[in-house]
Scaffold this motif. Structure first.
Motif, PDB file in Angstrom:
ATOM      1  N   LEU A  44       0.977  -1.152  -0.005  1.00 47.06           N
ATOM      2  CA  LEU A  44       0.127   0.096   0.043  1.00 47.06           C
ATOM      3  C   LEU A  44       0.764   1.108  -0.048  1.00 47.06           C
ATOM      4  CD1 LEU A  44      -2.992   1.231   0.248  1.00 47.06           C
ATOM      5  CD2 LEU A  44      -2.316   1.352   2.915  1.00 47.06           C
ATOM      6  N   PRO A  45       0.833   2.003  -0.975  1.00 48.42           N
ATOM      7  CA  PRO A  45       1.442   3.300  -0.976  1.00 48.42           C
ATOM      8  C   PRO A  45       1.242   4.374   0.122  1.00 48.42           C
ATOM      9  CG  PRO A  45       0.059   3.285  -2.612  1.00 48.42           C
ATOM     10  CD  PRO A  45      -0.172   2.202  -2.081  1.00 48.42           C
TER      11      PRO A  45
ATOM     12  N   ASP B 181     -20.010   4.565  -1.688  1.00 54.07           N
ATOM     13  CA  ASP B 181     -19.552   3.153  -1.486  1.00 54.07           C
ATOM     14  C   ASP B 181     -18.506   2.897  -0.476  1.00 54.07           C
ATOM     15  OD1 ASP B 181     -17.285   4.236  -2.719  1.00 54.07           O
ATOM     16  OD2 ASP B 181     -17.137   2.553  -4.259  1.00 54.07           O
ATOM     17  N   TRP B 182     -18.511   3.524   0.557  1.00 56.46           N
ATOM     18  CA  TRP B 182     -17.512   3.325   1.392  1.00 56.46           C
ATOM     19  C   TRP B 182     -17.450   2.106   2.207  1.00 56.46           C
ATOM     20  CZ3 TRP B 182     -18.911   2.429   6.795  1.00 56.46           C
ATOM     21  CH2 TRP B 182     -20.214   2.319   7.108  1.00 56.46           C
ATOM     22  N   ALA B 183     -18.788   1.612   2.498  1.00 55.49           N
ATOM     23  CA  ALA B 183     -18.907   0.388   3.118  1.00 55.49           C
ATOM     24  C   ALA B 183     -18.153  -1.128   2.225  1.00 55.49           C
ATOM     25  CB  ALA B 183     -20.519  -0.114   3.464  1.00 55.49           C
ATOM     26  N   ASP B 184     -18.158  -0.983   0.964  1.00 54.58           N
ATOM     27  CA  ASP B 184     -17.770  -1.763   0.260  1.00 54.58           C
ATOM     28  C   ASP B 184     -16.074  -1.787   0.138  1.00 54.58           C
ATOM     29  OD1 ASP B 184     -19.705  -2.940  -0.461  1.00 54.58           O
ATOM     30  OD2 ASP B 184     -19.994  -1.945  -2.612  1.00 54.58           O
ATOM     31  N   PHE B 185     -15.681  -0.329   0.369  1.00 58.96           N
ATOM     32  CA  PHE B 185     -14.107  -0.092   0.366  1.00 58.96           C
ATOM     33  C   PHE B 185     -13.731  -0.471   1.656  1.00 58.96           C
ATOM     34  CE2 PHE B 185     -10.868   3.203   1.576  1.00 58.96           C
ATOM     35  CZ  PHE B 185      -9.768   2.605   0.737  1.00 58.96           C
TER      36      PHE B 185
ATOM     37  N   TRP C 110      -6.567  -0.311  -3.983  1.00 57.12           N
ATOM     38  CA  TRP C 110      -6.187   1.143  -4.420  1.00 57.12           C
ATOM     39  C   TRP C 110      -5.859   0.868  -6.016  1.00 57.12           C
ATOM     40  CZ3 TRP C 110      -7.058   5.328  -2.084  1.00 57.12           C
ATOM     41  CH2 TRP C 110      -6.559   6.594  -2.257  1.00 57.12           C
ATOM     42  N   GLN C 111      -6.533   1.906  -6.440  1.00 53.46           N
ATOM     43  CA  GLN C 111      -6.139   1.957  -8.054  1.00 53.46           C
ATOM     44  C   GLN C 111      -6.629   0.650  -8.573  1.00 53.46           C
ATOM     45  OE1 GLN C 111      -1.926   3.528  -8.199  1.00 53.46           O
ATOM     46  NE2 GLN C 111      -2.589   5.571  -8.401  1.00 53.46           N
ATOM     47  N   GLY C 112      -7.580   0.038  -8.252  1.00 54.98           N
ATOM     48  CA  GLY C 112      -8.246  -0.992  -8.517  1.00 54.98           C
ATOM     49  C   GLY C 112      -7.557  -2.280  -8.326  1.00 54.98           C
ATOM     50  N   GLN C 113      -6.359  -2.008  -7.316  1.00 56.19           N
ATOM     51  CA  GLN C 113      -5.435  -3.381  -7.085  1.00 56.19           C
ATOM     52  C   GLN C 113      -5.509  -3.855  -5.563  1.00 56.19           C
ATOM     53  OE1 GLN C 113      -4.433  -5.713  -9.375  1.00 56.19           O
ATOM     54  NE2 GLN C 113      -5.404  -4.124 -10.863  1.00 56.19           N
ATOM     55  N   PRO C 114      -5.654  -4.989  -4.980  1.00 54.84           N
ATOM     56  CA  PRO C 114      -5.501  -5.166  -3.547  1.00 54.84           C
ATOM     57  C   PRO C 114      -3.993  -4.828  -3.127  1.00 54.84           C
ATOM     58  CG  PRO C 114      -6.441  -7.178  -4.584  1.00 54.84           C
ATOM     59  CD  PRO C 114      -6.292  -6.134  -5.785  1.00 54.84           C
ATOM     60  N   ARG C 115      -3.824  -4.456  -2.046  1.00 56.03           N
ATOM     61  CA  ARG C 115      -2.538  -4.020  -1.558  1.00 56.03           C
ATOM     62  C   ARG C 115      -2.361  -4.603  -0.179  1.00 56.03           C
ATOM     63  NH1 ARG C 115      -0.173  -0.215  -5.324  1.00 56.03           N
ATOM     64  NH2 ARG C 115      -1.735   0.133  -6.780  1.00 56.03           N
TER      65      ARG C 115
END
Length: 391
Positions: free
Chosen positions: A223-224, A239-243, A249-254
């Motif tokens: 994660l940067p 969509d905070w609950a999904d986040f 981040w930027q469409g990728q798991p970190r």
């Protein structure tokens, strides 16, 4: 209040293309909504009681979020004390794994007496750091900012010496400072593995001897360092609950973990990014946490407080034992309107995150071997909750 930790259900299923990992979670990621309608003072007092693990890290992120929302900036004195308290908690959390969970991997009994000594020392250290119990109180920065730097608490140096001795003789087999030098010296690290007889050294040696040191290497990236503005935008979006349940981040798991914080590049070049180096990273965080406790802020540190205009929107971030912890708060008319928490477990145990990918990389083998290796990887990345593994 009940512990909102929940649990993880991790399943490994063979397929024609290899293993498929499915991760289910019962973690109630919206539990902080219980504080809606409360005052900042009530929330900072009650929120740590929700968490049986990393309570001080949670309290630190909570206090920082309210300070950001109100426009207050914690004084250097207060920030230093909070960093020290979270460092002491991080040491305790890692040693819980090292002393209680690592020995059974070698077929040995947990080191309960040593862990009891750690708990006693950490409790006494925390009592010296926060004698009044108000270190994470909302608004504490105002009073601390006006006060002169406090003198070192009586007895703290003795307690730190005792903790250093325990780590040297029971965990690392060398001084913490010597251990930190080994992370930059692969040949010295290898000699330590071969010659040291603590449980930690013998576990890492067993991985080298069994050829399992590089198990679980994955392409997941760290994660940067995110700006406060970017993180507030995601945690306040519709969509905070999904986040917060399945963050990307930027469409990728970190990944956010001791491994990504320590980033032991010399060891990675020799052993890869798998199991051995991840376990070594936990040992390294114990040593760096002790350095911070001793007053050297070049070790693990809480990110600087973001600048604030006091508009009622706040973000608090701390490095908890298992990764970056973020709290978002919206205060209106002196009451909490929104409260959200993003924990490191949700990053690391994302359905397509580092744990899932690491487990899917395991080689085929008997079920007993697969289970042992999978449990090793899960322990190395370390969820903050119970898990059930099905192979």
């Amino acid at each position: 209040m009940s512990d909102p930790g929940g649990s993880l259900d991790i399943q490994l299923t063979p397929s024609s293309g290899g293993l498929v990992c499915t991760i289910g979670s019962t973690r109630p990621v919206a539990a902080a909504s219980a504080f809606i309608g409360r005052s900042p003072e009530e929330t900072t007092a009650r929120l740590p009681l929700l968490f049986s693990i990393c309570a001080r890290a949670q309290a630190g992120a909570c206090a920082a979020a309210f300070e950001h929302a109100s426009g207050w900036v914690a004084s250097p004195i207060l920030r230093g004390r909070r960093e020290a308290a979270i460092a002491a908690e991080t040491i305790r959390e890692h040693l819980w794994r090292i002393l209680l969970d690592w020995p059974p991997i070698l077929g040995e009994s947990p080191s309960r007496d040593d862990m009891a000594a750690v708990l006693a020392l950490s409790n006494r250290i925390l009592a010296r750091i926060d004698p009044a119990g108000d270190l994470f109180r909302a608004g504490a920065s105002a009073a601390a900012g006006q006060a002169p730097a406090p003198a070192p608490a009586p007895g703290l140096d003795v307690l730190l010496t005792d903790l250093t001795d325990l780590l040297t003789h029971k965990v690392l087999g060398v001084s913490p400072e010597h251990w930190l030098s080994l992370i930059g010296d692969p040949s010295g690290f290898a000699r330590w593995c071969r010659a040291t007889e603590t449980v930690a050294a013998r576990l890492l040696r067993s991985l080298l001897e069994s050829g399992e040191a590089s198990l679980g290497q994955t392409p997941i990236t760290a994660l940067p360092r995110l700006s406060a503005e970017d993180l507030i935008a995601r945690m306040s979006a519709p969509d905070w609950a999904d986040f917060v349940a399945r963050p990307t981040w930027q469409g990728q798991p970190r990944e956010t973990s001791p491994f990504t914080r320590v980033n032991p590049l010399p060891l990675i070049e020799v052993y890869g990014t798998g199991l051995l180096v991840r376990l070594a990273a936990q040992l390294t965080e114990v040593a760096t946490g002790l350095r911070l406790l001793g007053g050297n802020v070049s070790g693990r540190a809480v990110p600087a407080a973001p600048s604030a205009e006091g508009n009622g929107i706040g973000l608090g971030r701390v490095f908890a034992a298992r990764g970056l912890l973020a709290h978002f708060v919206h205060v209106e008319d002196g009451r909490v309107r929104e409260y959200r928490i993003l924990a490191p477990t949700e990053w690391n145990f994302h359905p397509r995150g580092v744990v899932a990918r690491a487990l899917e990389s395991l080689p085929p083998g008997p079920e007993e071997q697969l289970r042992r290796q999978a449990e090793l990887l899960i322990t190395a990345i370390d969820p903050c909750v119970a898990f059930k593994l099905t192979c």
